[in-house]
Design a protein around this motif. Sequence first.
Motif, PDB file in Angstrom:
ATOM      1  N   ASP A 182       8.977   2.423  16.583  1.00  0.00           N
ATOM      2  CA  ASP A 182       9.466   2.661  15.222  1.00  0.00           C
ATOM      3  C   ASP A 182       8.262   2.977  14.339  1.00  0.00           C
ATOM      4  O   ASP A 182       7.399   2.130  14.124  1.00  0.00           O
ATOM      5  CB  ASP A 182      10.188   1.412  14.713  1.00  0.00           C
ATOM      6  CG  ASP A 182      10.846   1.626  13.356  1.00  0.00           C
ATOM      7  OD1 ASP A 182      10.532   2.639  12.687  1.00  0.00           O
ATOM      8  OD2 ASP A 182      11.666   0.773  12.955  1.00  0.00           O
ATOM      9  N   TRP A 183       8.195   4.202  13.821  1.00  0.00           N
ATOM     10  CA  TRP A 183       7.023   4.666  13.086  1.00  0.00           C
ATOM     11  C   TRP A 183       7.123   4.434  11.582  1.00  0.00           C
ATOM     12  O   TRP A 183       6.250   4.880  10.829  1.00  0.00           O
ATOM     13  CB  TRP A 183       6.791   6.156  13.358  1.00  0.00           C
ATOM     14  CG  TRP A 183       6.307   6.417  14.750  1.00  0.00           C
ATOM     15  CD1 TRP A 183       7.071   6.619  15.863  1.00  0.00           C
ATOM     16  CD2 TRP A 183       4.947   6.473  15.178  1.00  0.00           C
ATOM     17  NE1 TRP A 183       6.285   6.806  16.968  1.00  0.00           N
ATOM     18  CE2 TRP A 183       4.962   6.725  16.578  1.00  0.00           C
ATOM     19  CE3 TRP A 183       3.720   6.341  14.545  1.00  0.00           C
ATOM     20  CZ2 TRP A 183       3.799   6.846  17.328  1.00  0.00           C
ATOM     21  CZ3 TRP A 183       2.559   6.468  15.287  1.00  0.00           C
ATOM     22  CH2 TRP A 183       2.596   6.713  16.663  1.00  0.00           C
ATOM     23  N   ARG A 184       8.147   3.735  11.120  1.00  0.00           N
ATOM     24  CA  ARG A 184       8.253   3.470   9.690  1.00  0.00           C
ATOM     25  C   ARG A 184       7.100   2.567   9.242  1.00  0.00           C
ATOM     26  O   ARG A 184       6.704   1.655   9.967  1.00  0.00           O
ATOM     27  CB  ARG A 184       9.600   2.829   9.362  1.00  0.00           C
ATOM     28  CG  ARG A 184      10.782   3.785   9.504  1.00  0.00           C
ATOM     29  CD  ARG A 184      12.093   3.084   9.227  1.00  0.00           C
ATOM     30  NE  ARG A 184      12.362   2.047  10.230  1.00  0.00           N
ATOM     31  CZ  ARG A 184      13.329   1.139  10.122  1.00  0.00           C
ATOM     32  NH1 ARG A 184      14.112   1.130   9.039  1.00  0.00           N
ATOM     33  NH2 ARG A 184      13.513   0.250  11.077  1.00  0.00           N
ATOM     34  N   ASN A 185       6.570   2.832   8.049  1.00  0.00           N
ATOM     35  CA  ASN A 185       5.355   2.141   7.627  1.00  0.00           C
ATOM     36  C   ASN A 185       5.175   2.235   6.118  1.00  0.00           C
ATOM     37  O   ASN A 185       5.881   2.986   5.440  1.00  0.00           O
ATOM     38  CB  ASN A 185       4.140   2.772   8.317  1.00  0.00           C
ATOM     39  CG  ASN A 185       3.910   4.203   7.853  1.00  0.00           C
ATOM     40  OD1 ASN A 185       3.215   4.445   6.863  1.00  0.00           O
ATOM     41  ND2 ASN A 185       4.514   5.174   8.539  1.00  0.00           N
ATOM     42  N   HIS A 186       4.180   1.509   5.620  1.00  0.00           N
ATOM     43  CA  HIS A 186       3.679   1.714   4.257  1.00  0.00           C
ATOM     44  C   HIS A 186       2.351   2.464   4.279  1.00  0.00           C
ATOM     45  O   HIS A 186       1.979   3.097   3.294  1.00  0.00           O
ATOM     46  CB  HIS A 186       3.506   0.373   3.534  1.00  0.00           C
ATOM     47  CG  HIS A 186       4.797  -0.231   3.084  1.00  0.00           C
ATOM     48  ND1 HIS A 186       5.384   0.066   1.883  1.00  0.00           N
ATOM     49  CD2 HIS A 186       5.634  -1.108   3.698  1.00  0.00           C
ATOM     50  CE1 HIS A 186       6.509  -0.607   1.750  1.00  0.00           C
ATOM     51  NE2 HIS A 186       6.692  -1.326   2.850  1.00  0.00           N
ATOM     52  N   THR A 219       0.832  -1.203   0.000  1.00  0.00           N
ATOM     53  CA  THR A 219       0.000   0.000   0.000  1.00  0.00           C
ATOM     54  C   THR A 219       0.867   1.253   0.000  1.00  0.00           C
ATOM     55  O   THR A 219       2.074   1.202   0.255  1.00  0.00           O
ATOM     56  CB  THR A 219      -0.942   0.027   1.213  1.00  0.00           C
ATOM     57  OG1 THR A 219      -0.159   0.045   2.421  1.00  0.00           O
ATOM     58  CG2 THR A 219      -1.849  -1.194   1.214  1.00  0.00           C
ATOM     59  N   HIS A 220       0.214   2.363  -0.278  1.00  0.00           N
ATOM     60  CA  HIS A 220       0.917   3.646  -0.343  1.00  0.00           C
ATOM     61  C   HIS A 220       0.160   4.675   0.487  1.00  0.00           C
ATOM     62  O   HIS A 220      -0.477   5.579  -0.035  1.00  0.00           O
ATOM     63  CB  HIS A 220       1.061   4.097  -1.794  1.00  0.00           C
ATOM     64  CG  HIS A 220       1.826   3.135  -2.648  1.00  0.00           C
ATOM     65  ND1 HIS A 220       3.200   3.114  -2.708  1.00  0.00           N
ATOM     66  CD2 HIS A 220       1.395   2.121  -3.451  1.00  0.00           C
ATOM     67  CE1 HIS A 220       3.594   2.152  -3.525  1.00  0.00           C
ATOM     68  NE2 HIS A 220       2.517   1.530  -3.984  1.00  0.00           N
ATOM     69  N   GLU A 221       0.214   4.466   1.796  1.00  0.00           N
ATOM     70  CA  GLU A 221      -0.358   5.354   2.801  1.00  0.00           C
ATOM     71  C   GLU A 221      -1.886   5.312   2.829  1.00  0.00           C
ATOM     72  O   GLU A 221      -2.529   4.756   1.942  1.00  0.00           O
ATOM     73  CB  GLU A 221       0.162   6.777   2.650  1.00  0.00           C
ATOM     74  CG  GLU A 221       1.652   6.874   2.942  1.00  0.00           C
ATOM     75  CD  GLU A 221       2.051   6.328   4.311  1.00  0.00           C
ATOM     76  OE1 GLU A 221       1.215   6.363   5.244  1.00  0.00           O
ATOM     77  OE2 GLU A 221       3.195   5.865   4.454  1.00  0.00           O
ATOM     78  N   ALA A 222      -2.455   5.878   3.913  1.00  0.00           N
ATOM     79  CA  ALA A 222      -3.887   5.726   4.166  1.00  0.00           C
ATOM     80  C   ALA A 222      -4.397   6.852   5.054  1.00  0.00           C
ATOM     81  O   ALA A 222      -3.623   7.560   5.707  1.00  0.00           O
ATOM     82  CB  ALA A 222      -4.159   4.375   4.834  1.00  0.00           C
ATOM     83  N   PHE A 223      -5.731   7.003   5.072  1.00  0.00           N
ATOM     84  CA  PHE A 223      -6.399   7.892   6.024  1.00  0.00           C
ATOM     85  C   PHE A 223      -7.776   7.312   6.299  1.00  0.00           C
ATOM     86  O   PHE A 223      -8.326   6.558   5.480  1.00  0.00           O
ATOM     87  CB  PHE A 223      -6.496   9.329   5.505  1.00  0.00           C
ATOM     88  CG  PHE A 223      -7.256   9.488   4.214  1.00  0.00           C
ATOM     89  CD1 PHE A 223      -8.618   9.750   4.207  1.00  0.00           C
ATOM     90  CD2 PHE A 223      -6.597   9.394   2.994  1.00  0.00           C
ATOM     91  CE1 PHE A 223      -9.316   9.901   3.016  1.00  0.00           C
ATOM     92  CE2 PHE A 223      -7.282   9.546   1.794  1.00  0.00           C
ATOM     93  CZ  PHE A 223      -8.644   9.798   1.801  1.00  0.00           C
ATOM     94  N   MET A 224      -8.342   7.654   7.449  1.00  0.00           N
ATOM     95  CA  MET A 224      -9.653   7.138   7.829  1.00  0.00           C
ATOM     96  C   MET A 224     -10.622   8.290   8.031  1.00  0.00           C
ATOM     97  O   MET A 224     -10.307   9.281   8.703  1.00  0.00           O
ATOM     98  CB  MET A 224      -9.568   6.299   9.102  1.00  0.00           C
ATOM     99  CG  MET A 224     -10.880   5.604   9.453  1.00  0.00           C
ATOM    100  SD  MET A 224     -10.704   4.421  10.823  1.00  0.00           S
ATOM    101  CE  MET A 224     -12.337   3.648  10.774  1.00  0.00           C
ATOM    102  N   VAL A 225     -11.816   8.158   7.434  1.00  0.00           N
ATOM    103  CA  VAL A 225     -12.906   9.125   7.588  1.00  0.00           C
ATOM    104  C   VAL A 225     -14.176   8.329   7.855  1.00  0.00           C
ATOM    105  O   VAL A 225     -14.513   7.415   7.094  1.00  0.00           O
ATOM    106  CB  VAL A 225     -13.096   9.986   6.323  1.00  0.00           C
ATOM    107  CG1 VAL A 225     -14.097  11.103   6.587  1.00  0.00           C
ATOM    108  CG2 VAL A 225     -11.786  10.563   5.850  1.00  0.00           C
ATOM    109  N   GLY A 226     -14.905   8.694   8.922  1.00  0.00           N
ATOM    110  CA  GLY A 226     -16.087   7.916   9.264  1.00  0.00           C
ATOM    111  C   GLY A 226     -15.683   6.487   9.573  1.00  0.00           C
ATOM    112  O   GLY A 226     -14.764   6.240  10.362  1.00  0.00           O
TER     113      GLY A 226
END
Length: 538
Positions: free
Chosen positions: A525-529, A364-371
């Motif tokens: 460690d905050w590294r992520n996809h 994946t290439h980052e994300a956000f949550m709404v509702g």
Amino acid sequence: MNGVAVKYLTLLNVNTGAAVSGFVTPVIAGGRVNDLVLRGTRLYLGGYFAKVAARAHVGLASLNATTGALDPFMNVQLAGHHNTVAGGARGNIGTIAFDASQDGTRMVVAGNFATANGLPREQLVMIDLDGSSAAVDTTWATTLYTPVCFYWAFDTYMRGITFSPDGSYFVVNATGGGNPGTLCDATVRFETHATGSDIQPTWIDETGGDTVWATAITDTAIFVGGHNRWENNPLGVDTSRAGAVPRPGLEAFDPVSGRPLAWNPGRKPLGVAVFAMLATPQGLWIGSNTDWIGNYKYRRQKIAFFPYAGGQTVASTVTGSLPGTVYLGGSPTIQDSLQTVRFTGTSASPAQNVANGGIPWGSTHEAFMVGNRVFYGASDGLHVATFDGTTWGTPTLVDPYHDPVWENVATGVGSTTFGGQFPDFYSQAPNVTGMVYSAGRVYYTLAGDSQLHWAWFSPDSGIIDQRLSVASSSVDFSSADGLFAYNGTLYYGSTDGYLRAVPFANGAVTGLPTPVSGPLLDGVDWRNHSMFLYQGPG
């Protein structure tokens, strides 16, 4: 009317349909009345007339709403043709549409004029109704309706105009043909209490060359009707270009972002336009010159009603808060893992592994949550899945651009269909290194790019603006690795494993970032996809 001769204007008893005998208007000379607005005991008229009761009232007047007698309160005079190009179209001077705020303090007028009471106001003027007489608001002006569109066809290209229920903003619709860089064939939101001599719109949504006419606004949606084939189509000129979504002659916009909501009943044939709209507590009424809703699905001759009961519920725009849970997808050591970190805003607890919902987080290439929905980037664009803190829904590609109901349906204009096109953001998705939703916008970072980018976005439909913008920022985001925001602070991960915080307000990043968590601070460690702040129960 009902066998009785009436002129100019009449008042009807809605219970009997009979004309009210005590309502008698003076002579309205020089043209027709185009629009009416009632506020309190005053009835405002707008149109292509020149005199009322033998007194000069070019385009605007007010009457006593009970008797019909001329009320001297409105004495703003409109003058001048908008289109002064030699050989250009010439129409009547005056008002094509207007509205007054519900509290009766402001009026906005659209039409064919160049001045209002001698002040330059091309096609659009704000009028102050809060004094002893109506007066042009000297603090509100825009030059954006100065350009001439298709000079041989239009003296004015203004069509519909309406205030929001609370009067804080208003929306303008226009015709004019495909003229990129202008507000022709576009729906535009302006803020009522902005000030200046060249006020800019909050947002613009273009059809790509088709007229939008009537509009009605509720707390939830901005309804618009015309003979448009698409929306979100700033590059189109009688074609669907990048970002275009099918919206056949009828749509509802997200008031915050100006992107179309998921509601998409459509009208085929398109006809000339939807000329009138009325939003009531029970639903939406529309009046057009056609007989069908949908693709010849529901026969509704000229007038149609859309009840709210049984309709679509607009998706939540609520985002997560702190203290809360931050999800990290695709850790450096476990490719498709999903972890949670409890975070207060200043301190974090150790990461915990949780079920990944079958999503390949490492790709994946980052994300956000709404509702209750998580949007995440992938190699082919934006995907979405529902999430309640425990159970994941089935992920799907966000594709309102190719609505299967309308994708291959002929528009009736040349060889075009209603099919749309993916926006340019989808080609950027594989390079996204952070995403967050805030106040109608998706903010995002790109690999090796120092800037914070943004685009208007509707969580309800998943439609993202074709126009891509850059936010003002004091931070270099070239090593960003995930974003989330809360209460005036933007938090961003970095490729060094740290989470940093920086002030974030009104779409701008200011000040210096502060490390708030990381390997040598608390061991996280905050590294992520993909990183997102959870919103919901649990």
